[in-house]
Design a protein around this motif. Structure first.
Motif, PDB file in Angstrom:
ATOM      1  N   UNK A   5       0.852  -1.189   0.000  1.00 56.24           N
ATOM      2  CA  UNK A   5       0.000   0.000   0.000  1.00 56.24           C
ATOM      3  C   UNK A   5       0.891   1.243   0.000  1.00 56.24           C
ATOM      4  N   UNK A   6       0.630   2.135  -0.940  1.00 55.85           N
ATOM      5  CA  UNK A   6       1.508   3.291  -1.153  1.00 55.85           C
ATOM      6  C   UNK A   6       0.669   4.536  -1.431  1.00 55.85           C
ATOM      7  N   UNK A   7       1.009   5.660  -0.757  1.00 55.68           N
ATOM      8  CA  UNK A   7       0.300   6.925  -0.984  1.00 55.68           C
ATOM      9  C   UNK A   7       0.567   7.511  -2.368  1.00 55.68           C
ATOM     10  N   UNK A   8       1.801   7.348  -2.848  1.00 51.68           N
ATOM     11  CA  UNK A   8       2.163   7.925  -4.138  1.00 51.68           C
ATOM     12  C   UNK A   8       1.490   7.150  -5.274  1.00 51.68           C
ATOM     13  N   UNK A   9       1.556   7.711  -6.475  1.00 53.24           N
ATOM     14  CA  UNK A   9       0.851   7.096  -7.601  1.00 53.24           C
ATOM     15  C   UNK A   9       1.609   5.920  -8.208  1.00 53.24           C
ATOM     16  N   UNK A  10       2.850   5.711  -7.756  1.00 56.80           N
ATOM     17  CA  UNK A  10       3.657   4.641  -8.328  1.00 56.80           C
ATOM     18  C   UNK A  10       4.296   3.814  -7.213  1.00 56.80           C
ATOM     19  N   UNK A  11       4.225   2.508  -7.324  1.00 56.16           N
ATOM     20  CA  UNK A  11       4.886   1.614  -6.371  1.00 56.16           C
ATOM     21  C   UNK A  11       6.388   1.650  -6.640  1.00 56.16           C
ATOM     22  N   UNK A  12       7.165   1.783  -5.566  1.00 53.63           N
ATOM     23  CA  UNK A  12       8.636   1.834  -5.667  1.00 53.63           C
ATOM     24  C   UNK A  12       9.097   2.969  -6.574  1.00 53.63           C
ATOM     25  N   UNK A  13       8.354   4.059  -6.554  1.00 57.24           N
ATOM     26  CA  UNK A  13       8.657   5.177  -7.445  1.00 57.24           C
ATOM     27  C   UNK A  13       9.987   5.848  -7.176  1.00 57.24           C
ATOM     28  N   UNK A  14      10.497   5.731  -5.942  1.00 55.19           N
ATOM     29  CA  UNK A  14      11.776   6.384  -5.622  1.00 55.19           C
ATOM     30  C   UNK A  14      12.968   5.432  -5.750  1.00 55.19           C
ATOM     31  N   UNK A  15      12.726   4.241  -6.269  1.00 52.91           N
ATOM     32  CA  UNK A  15      13.798   3.250  -6.439  1.00 52.91           C
ATOM     33  C   UNK A  15      14.373   3.382  -7.846  1.00 52.91           C
ATOM     34  N   UNK A  16      15.709   3.357  -7.975  1.00 53.65           N
ATOM     35  CA  UNK A  16      16.353   3.490  -9.283  1.00 53.65           C
ATOM     36  C   UNK A  16      15.823   2.423 -10.240  1.00 53.65           C
ATOM     37  N   UNK A  17      15.644   2.810 -11.506  1.00 55.00           N
ATOM     38  CA  UNK A  17      14.913   1.998 -12.481  1.00 55.00           C
ATOM     39  C   UNK A  17      15.435   0.563 -12.610  1.00 55.00           C
ATOM     40  N   UNK A  18      16.758   0.358 -12.563  1.00 52.19           N
ATOM     41  CA  UNK A  18      17.276  -1.002 -12.693  1.00 52.19           C
ATOM     42  C   UNK A  18      16.866  -1.858 -11.503  1.00 52.19           C
TER      43      UNK A  18
ATOM     44  N   UNK B 103       3.018 -12.759  -7.056  1.00 52.77           N
ATOM     45  CA  UNK B 103       1.620 -12.314  -7.019  1.00 52.77           C
ATOM     46  C   UNK B 103       1.322 -11.347  -5.868  1.00 52.77           C
ATOM     47  N   UNK B 104       2.262 -10.438  -5.623  1.00 49.25           N
ATOM     48  CA  UNK B 104       2.039  -9.400  -4.613  1.00 49.25           C
ATOM     49  C   UNK B 104       1.100  -8.350  -5.200  1.00 49.25           C
ATOM     50  N   UNK B 105       0.060  -7.994  -4.464  1.00 49.21           N
ATOM     51  CA  UNK B 105      -0.911  -7.003  -4.928  1.00 49.21           C
ATOM     52  C   UNK B 105      -0.352  -5.599  -4.742  1.00 49.21           C
ATOM     53  N   UNK B 106      -0.525  -4.737  -5.723  1.00 53.31           N
ATOM     54  CA  UNK B 106      -0.017  -3.366  -5.676  1.00 53.31           C
ATOM     55  C   UNK B 106      -1.187  -2.389  -5.529  1.00 53.31           C
ATOM     56  N   UNK B 107      -1.154  -1.587  -4.482  1.00 49.23           N
ATOM     57  CA  UNK B 107      -2.236  -0.623  -4.239  1.00 49.23           C
ATOM     58  C   UNK B 107      -1.657   0.793  -4.077  1.00 49.23           C
ATOM     59  N   UNK B 108      -1.363   1.470  -5.195  1.00 46.64           N
ATOM     60  CA  UNK B 108      -0.885   2.853  -5.105  1.00 46.64           C
ATOM     61  C   UNK B 108      -2.035   3.810  -4.810  1.00 46.64           C
ATOM     62  N   UNK B 109      -1.673   5.068  -4.536  1.00 47.71           N
ATOM     63  CA  UNK B 109      -2.660   6.138  -4.303  1.00 47.71           C
ATOM     64  C   UNK B 109      -3.605   5.806  -3.148  1.00 47.71           C
ATOM     65  N   UNK B 110      -3.077   5.173  -2.121  1.00 50.37           N
ATOM     66  CA  UNK B 110      -3.900   4.803  -0.964  1.00 50.37           C
ATOM     67  C   UNK B 110      -3.219   5.308   0.309  1.00 50.37           C
ATOM     68  N   UNK B 111      -3.942   6.138   1.050  1.00 47.39           N
ATOM     69  CA  UNK B 111      -3.438   6.680   2.310  1.00 47.39           C
ATOM     70  C   UNK B 111      -3.954   5.858   3.483  1.00 47.39           C
ATOM     71  N   UNK B 112      -3.058   5.540   4.406  1.00 49.89           N
ATOM     72  CA  UNK B 112      -3.439   4.782   5.604  1.00 49.89           C
ATOM     73  C   UNK B 112      -4.170   5.707   6.581  1.00 49.89           C
TER      74      UNK B 112
ATOM     75  N   UNK C 198      -8.286   2.608   4.393  1.00 45.54           N
ATOM     76  CA  UNK C 198      -7.527   3.373   3.403  1.00 45.54           C
ATOM     77  C   UNK C 198      -8.397   4.433   2.757  1.00 45.54           C
ATOM     78  N   UNK C 199      -7.722   5.490   2.277  1.00 41.21           N
ATOM     79  CA  UNK C 199      -8.414   6.521   1.503  1.00 41.21           C
ATOM     80  C   UNK C 199      -7.713   6.685   0.166  1.00 41.21           C
ATOM     81  N   UNK C 200      -8.500   6.670  -0.902  1.00 40.21           N
ATOM     82  CA  UNK C 200      -7.954   6.903  -2.237  1.00 40.21           C
ATOM     83  C   UNK C 200      -7.552   8.371  -2.350  1.00 40.21           C
ATOM     84  N   UNK C 201      -6.288   8.640  -2.713  1.00 42.65           N
ATOM     85  CA  UNK C 201      -5.786  10.022  -2.736  1.00 42.65           C
ATOM     86  C   UNK C 201      -6.348  10.825  -3.905  1.00 42.65           C
ATOM     87  N   UNK C 202      -6.981  10.167  -4.891  1.00 42.97           N
ATOM     88  CA  UNK C 202      -7.603  10.879  -6.005  1.00 42.97           C
ATOM     89  C   UNK C 202      -9.077  11.160  -5.741  1.00 42.97           C
TER      90      UNK C 202
END
Length: 645
Positions: free
Chosen positions: A535-548, A561-570, A580-584
């Motif tokens: 669960x991640x507040x930002x719009x992209x999972x692992x967005x601050x991790x270098x691309x490689x 099969x890990x589920x990805x839930x971006x744009x979700x505030x705890x 959770x709250x959808x940030x959009x």
């Protein structure tokens, strides 16, 4: 261990090399603004020559100023003005009986119009690279013929400068590779279509170099024996290209792999083991009679020796290994393997370069700054320096201080070295981080540095040392968000997962935060048979991790099969899971979870600093205790602070 093969003499064309250690080309951005070999880049290469390297191949060297810019401040061989500085480079390396090749390069479609002053990038065909995402203009037949002459001219400039040979960069998806590959070459003129036409560009370059530079001037070609993209060069095609290159007079082949769209096969993240692509070099070696150089994620001399003994290669390409430790070869030859600072494959070197900076190394803070820190003063006079924390910042500071003649004393609250490295090594496929801990353990032993284990540093026990200075590298602790339910028994820190303190099987688990730590904790839990969601507040999972690294970890999370839930505030943690709250949309929802794992970063352990600054005249703060940082930031701060004391 006696590395007989590694330190035997070798031959490329009529040129003899003192050993089998080759430093392959790596971009540095250390050259002068006009493309000259600057004092910085000469010193950088000199350290590797002094360290025992047999052949050094320069960074990508520009052959075309108009469309051929690969990086800013790139080494160039486009005009007579470049002869003098290249001559100085050659003379400097020759002092150590090290040979030097200039790698001739044109990026083609793998560059940016930003580097070309806004001009559209060029390529054999109008096929866009999915990484650079800029549509190239197809080169005209006349332009291709002109580029042949530019490569030949650059080879002659190198020869006039006393450079021992050249390497044509026909790998990694750059211009020559684009002509060779059916994936990028869709031309209908004499430079495209069937195999012989796709080989024409490099053939004409070779003919020109032989005509202008003579038959005894060595030419190596770097190839991607497998591009690892659908429709690209396969290993069978790569072997066919290798045979062809031998037939037109190439003196050596430097075997690599990949293009930008398969970049993890070029610059491998930490998960790739040593030698994972040795089958590529072996296939080429069996097919040709000229020497084969190959990169194989080689980190240890024993592994390099094994490749030579098995006949997989004739020369070993030690790339990032020589960034991490320029004395790699000499240490191996002298039987000091344990003192080698091994590359941990963190890829921060190329992250720095790709974001417009100069090449840096996370484990070797002096890399690229060899001239700046050429002569560290040895004026410590055995003065005591107290160091709080034995993480990478504290350990690097202690090492440099000891070399300068100070007497560092380290306080470490745990009973082992490494600090945050002890956590960082725990995730799946992160074992190489232990290598950095091993290096510092050996330095502590060789330099006889005092470490007081299991002791919390206080003003009182530091005062007992009467220190000349105090270095604070006390690390950080996990951030705990102020949300309802955070104190519940089903809530844990990601650190606890990595340490093995959290046991779970067949459970639903919510990981809050998608930085590298959160992703790695999620992977471990998923591998343990749990249903995991990130669960991640930002719009992209692992967005601050270098691309490689991001591509590497995300591909494994997808596999598990890990589920990805971006744009979700705890909002809240309950016995049933997380609110959770959808940030959009601001819509709320409940995600069921048996356990909740917090991975929201860290905050500094800085409580001791004010009282230390009140008591002592010289207090230096570094690493996570200054602000949350990565390994490279920590070692750099430790090195810099220790060098100016």
């Amino acid at each position: 261990m006696n590395y007989e093969k590694l330190f035997s003499k070798g031959q490329i064309g009529k040129m003899q090399l003192k050993n089998r250690v080759v430093m392959p080309a790596m971009g540095t951005a250390l050259a002068g603004s006009n493309g000259e070999a600057s004092p910085d880049i000469i010193k950088y290469y000199e350290e590797r020559a002094k360290g025992g390297c047999g052949l050094i191949i320069t960074e990508i060297t520009r052959v075309c100023d108009e469309y051929g810019v690969g990086v800013a401040n790139q080494l160039s061989a486009t005009a007579p003005r470049h002869v003098a500085s290249l001559q100085k480079l050659a003379r400097t390396l020759h002092k150590y009986d090290t040979k030097v090749f200039v790698q001739l390069h044109h990026p083609g479609r793998e560059t940016s119009s930003r580097l070309l002053g806004g001009k559209q990038i060029v390529a054999p065909s109008a096929v866009m690279c999915k990484v650079t995402q800029e549509m190239p203009r197809e080169l005209s037949t006349e332009e291709v013929e002109g580029l042949v002459k530019k490569f030949v001219t650059s080879a002659k400039i190198a020869q006039l400068a006393g450079i021992d040979g050249v390497e044509l960069h026909a790998a990694h998806g750059y211009l020559i590779n684009q002509f060779l590959s059916p994936y990028t070459n869709k031309r209908t003129d004499k430079y495209g279509g069937h195999f012989a036409n796709r080989m024409r560009f490099i053939s004409e370059i070779m003919v020109g170099i032989r005509h202008i530079c003579g038959p005894d001037f060595p030419v190596s070609v770097r190839i991607s024996a497998n591009e690892f993209v659908e429709g690209g060069i396969t290993l069978d095609e790569g072997v066919k290209i290798a045979r062809y290159l031998e037939s037109i007079g190439v003196d050596a082949l430097n075997v690599s792999a990949g293009i930008y769209e398969s970049s993890a096969t070029i610059i491998e993240p930490m998960s790739y083991p040593q030698g994972w692509k040795k089958h590529l070099a072996e296939a080429v070696k069996k097919a040709v009679n000229i020497p084969v150089i190959a990169v194989n994620v080689i980190r240890e001399p024993s592994f390099a020796e094994g490749l030579l003994e098995s006949g997989s290669v004739d020369f070993v390409g030690i790339g990032r290994g020589l960034l991490a430790d320029p004395n790699w070869a000499n240490k191996a030859k002298e039987g000091k393997d344990k003192q080698i600072r091994r590359c941990i494959s963190c890829v921060s070197c190329f992250e720095e370069l790709s974001t417009g900076g100069v090449l840096k190394c996370a484990v070797n803070p002096k890399m690229g700054r060899e001239l700046e820190f050429e002569n560290l003063p040895k004026n410590g006079d055995d003065k005591v320096v107290a160091i709080v924390g034995a993480g990478p910042a504290g350990l690097e500071a202690a090492r440099v201080l000891k070399l300068r003649g100070f007497n560092p004393v380290i306080f470490e609250k745990e009973n082992e070295l490494g600090g945050a490295l002890q956590i960082a090594k725990k995730p799946h496929l992160k074992e190489k981080i232990q290598w950095l801990i091993d290096y510092y353990q050996e330095q502590i032993k060789v330099l006889d540095i005092e470490v007081r284990y299991g002791i919390d540093a206080t003003v009182e026990n530091i005062k007992e040392l009467n220190p000349y200075a105090v270095f604070v590298a006390a690390g950080a602790r996990p951030i705990v968000p102020q949300v309802p339910g955070v104190e519940s028994k089903n809530v844990f820190a990601a650190e606890d997962v990595l340490k093995g303190k959290v046991s779970a099987k067949g459970e639903k688990i919510a990981v809050i935060g998608s930085g590298m730590t959160g992703c790695e904790a999620a992977e471990l839990l998923a591998m343990g048979g749990n249903e995991v969601a990130i669960i991640e507040m930002q719009k992209e999972i692992a967005g601050n991790v270098y691309k490689l690294n991001r591509y590497d970890i995300m591909s494994r999370l997808t596999k598990h099969k890990v589920e990805m839930l971006p744009c979700k505030k705890l909002l809240q943690i309950t016995d049933q899971g997380v609110a959770l709250m959808d940030t959009f949309t601001s819509a709320t929802s409940l995600k069921q979870a048996d356990k909740v794992i917090l991975a929201l970063g860290v905050q500094p352990n800085n409580e001791l600093i004010p009282s230390l600054e009140e008591e002592f005249e010289r207090v230096y703060v570094m690493g996570d205790v200054s602000k949350p940082a990565r390994i490279g930031d920590a070692t750099r701060q430790g090195f810099e602070k220790a060098s100016i004391l």
